[in-house]
Design an enzyme around this catalytic site. Sequence first.
Site, PDB file in Angstrom:
ATOM      1  N   ARG A  21      12.196   5.574  22.340  1.00 21.56           N
ATOM      2  CA  ARG A  21      13.390   5.512  23.188  1.00 21.56           C
ATOM      3  C   ARG A  21      14.227   6.765  22.938  1.00 21.56           C
ATOM      4  NH1 ARG A  21      13.764   0.305  25.233  1.00 21.56           N
ATOM      5  NH2 ARG A  21      12.592  -1.259  24.107  1.00 21.56           N
TER       6      ARG A  21
ATOM      7  N   SER B 129       9.983   6.437  17.902  1.00 22.15           N
ATOM      8  CA  SER B 129      10.771   7.388  18.678  1.00 22.15           C
ATOM      9  C   SER B 129      10.504   7.239  20.173  1.00 22.15           C
ATOM     10  CB  SER B 129      10.446   8.817  18.242  1.00 22.15           C
ATOM     11  OG  SER B 129       9.059   9.072  18.359  1.00 22.15           O
TER      12      SER B 129
ATOM     13  N   ASP C 229       4.137  -0.478  11.361  1.00 25.02           N
ATOM     14  CA  ASP C 229       3.625   0.815  10.935  1.00 25.02           C
ATOM     15  C   ASP C 229       2.981   1.483  12.149  1.00 25.02           C
ATOM     16  OD1 ASP C 229       2.802   2.387   8.204  1.00 25.02           O
ATOM     17  OD2 ASP C 229       1.291   2.641   9.752  1.00 25.02           O
TER      18      ASP C 229
ATOM     19  N   ARG D  39      -1.696  12.651  10.055  1.00 26.30           N
ATOM     20  CA  ARG D  39      -0.570  13.547  10.349  1.00 26.30           C
ATOM     21  C   ARG D  39      -0.520  14.690   9.346  1.00 26.30           C
ATOM     22  NH1 ARG D  39       4.074   9.022  11.954  1.00 26.30           N
ATOM     23  NH2 ARG D  39       3.066   8.438  13.905  1.00 26.30           N
TER      24      ARG D  39
ATOM     25  N   ASP E   7       0.788  -1.232   0.000  1.00 27.25           N
ATOM     26  CA  ASP E   7       0.000   0.000   0.000  1.00 27.25           C
ATOM     27  C   ASP E   7       0.820   1.283   0.000  1.00 27.25           C
ATOM     28  OD1 ASP E   7       1.077  -0.099   2.525  1.00 27.25           O
ATOM     29  OD2 ASP E   7      -0.805   0.136   3.607  1.00 27.25           O
ATOM     30  N   HIS E   8       2.112   1.210   0.327  1.00 26.69           N
ATOM     31  CA  HIS E   8       2.899   2.424   0.537  1.00 26.69           C
ATOM     32  C   HIS E   8       3.633   2.934  -0.706  1.00 26.69           C
ATOM     33  CE1 HIS E   8       2.125   2.410   4.767  1.00 26.69           C
ATOM     34  NE2 HIS E   8       3.084   3.253   5.060  1.00 26.69           N
TER      35      HIS E   8
END
Length: 650
Positions: free
Chosen positions: A645, A643, A160, A448, A95-96
Amino acid sequence: MVFDLSMIQSVYAAMPDRIAAARKTVGRPLTLTEKILFAHLHQDQALAAFERGNSYVDFAPDRVAMQDATAQMALLQFMQAGRPQVAVPSTVHCDHLITAKVGSNQDLNIAVESNKEVYDFLSSVSNKYGIGFWKPGAGIIHQVVLENYAFPGGMMIGTDSHTVNAGGLGMIAIGVGGADACDVMAGLPWELKFPKLIGVKLTGKLSGWASAKDVILKVAGLLTVKGGTGCIVEYFGEGATSLSCTGKGTICNMGAEIGATTSTFGYDDSMERYLRSTGRADVAELANGIREHLNADAEVYANPENYFDQLIEINLSELEPHLNGPFTPDLATPISKMKELAETNGWPTKVEVGLIGSCTNSSYEDIARAASLAKQAAEKGLKPKAEFTITPGSELVRYTIERDGFLDIFDNIGAKVFANACGPCIGMWDRMGAEKQEKNTIVHSFNRNFAKRADGNPNTFAFVASPELVTALAIAGKLDFNPLTDSLMNEKGEMVMLDAPSGDELPTRGFDVEDAGYQAPAEDGSSVDVKVSPTSDRLQLLDPFAAWEGSDVKGLKLLIKVKGKCTTDHISMAGPWLKYRGHLDNISNNMLIGAVNIFNEKTDNVKNQLTGEYGPVPATQRAYKAAGLGSLVVGDENYGEGSSREHAVM
């Protein structure tokens, strides 16, 4: 069709005893989140009253899902495991890598040809190792998972961020990196810090222009992009049960935008309806049999303040449609306040493009409600002032909305339909004129909206809203248009208003599809060859890492300390870079190039501590590697999957 029914039966058979044992160990009633987590402890993990936010715990997820960009590296790693098949049910979804430009058919054909070697690799490696393969055009991973694989009370991981979408069907579904997925597929335990819990009590019921999307837009405004970090969000209350299953999925999907580990809802009638509508009556019957274990204990919802680390309450009856943005998904603005804020902040109010669909909002209900507005526009003599696009989430949805006439309605107002893929949501949008970097505004129903996210233009002001509100704003062509109160002039010079949107939760005639796009793996893949060309610049077979020599890592050079939000977009941005996700050396050239260096507040500009000169992040890291040195990355803030950590050693 029901996939992996025997696995679901096994999970449900074990849940009551495991939950009872956990309740006894903890010594109190359990939230739904805790029930699912305790029911999925790895066999080698001792049962204990784990400390939220502190205890590291090993789990055994039920399944793994991978999209075609991240699946490449995950499966290249899995090939080193020496297993003949994956240890848990797993799937790959193409799909990407499909660029949205002209329209669905042409864009899909171009993608199939230009990405042939990647698709051939993913198809062959899936075939060999017992992995379900969803072809290009089948749909977006999260929508396809919701339609086929998600089940109440289950636990899955996916490569994802928006794997969390499956929480709409009562799962604990978590976005991870490819290495974590590889571990689970190889039969190893998966480690997670036991999360803190945020409870969101929903009261009342949505009406008029308000939608499930507005719930998470409101929550994002309350918690910000990092307020959910290290937490699982559990929604409950009469308002929660009034929402559709796909509406719940929308809310969970955008939970990634508050940094949450995942979000979930308790099993209810809407989930049962959705399971039956998507051909999974057997799963619904199984879930009905253990319904009490697929919700929190009654005491939890009666006194939630005693069981959650943080509690939020939202009255759906009072919820106003929201627009979030620009440049961040947590800048929440009720539509009634947009005119004032746009004027104060100098936001461009002319809407150039309205885009609906994506993994976040591409359900039948979403499209039906948007289509009701498009139909009104045609009947009332209104033509969209902005370009308008639709991205269906799956072939199942696309075929059904075409059958039910929605695509004809959209076509009647000049809308463009893109392929069943991520497209503009992840930067795979070849938008005409974006290279000019002109200041402009778009509205979309994606998740986003960081700078350059959709079209690569840093001056595109992107606002997130429900598909209904996006449709209305595209018709009006104005960011400051409030469909609840404002009128529009039609072609006859008359002032008309749009009525509130409407649409069925599920198709009354049921879902339909000719070819969903699924390819089952070979029963015995031992003779299947995995296709990777030794001269490819997109795929690169991996060499095993050298064994750890037993000493601590020393002598590291600080590569970059990142300032502010550091998302997956900043760490390894998508768009044109997606083509290299299967080539470790080539994809390294985009590592952290979007991150802001805290020492000079520039992107892709760090100090080489060997020479004292400033240069690109990847080039500097390569210089350290050539000198036999390791490097260290430090984060200033955390946000989203990828992200979680603060420090990384390279």
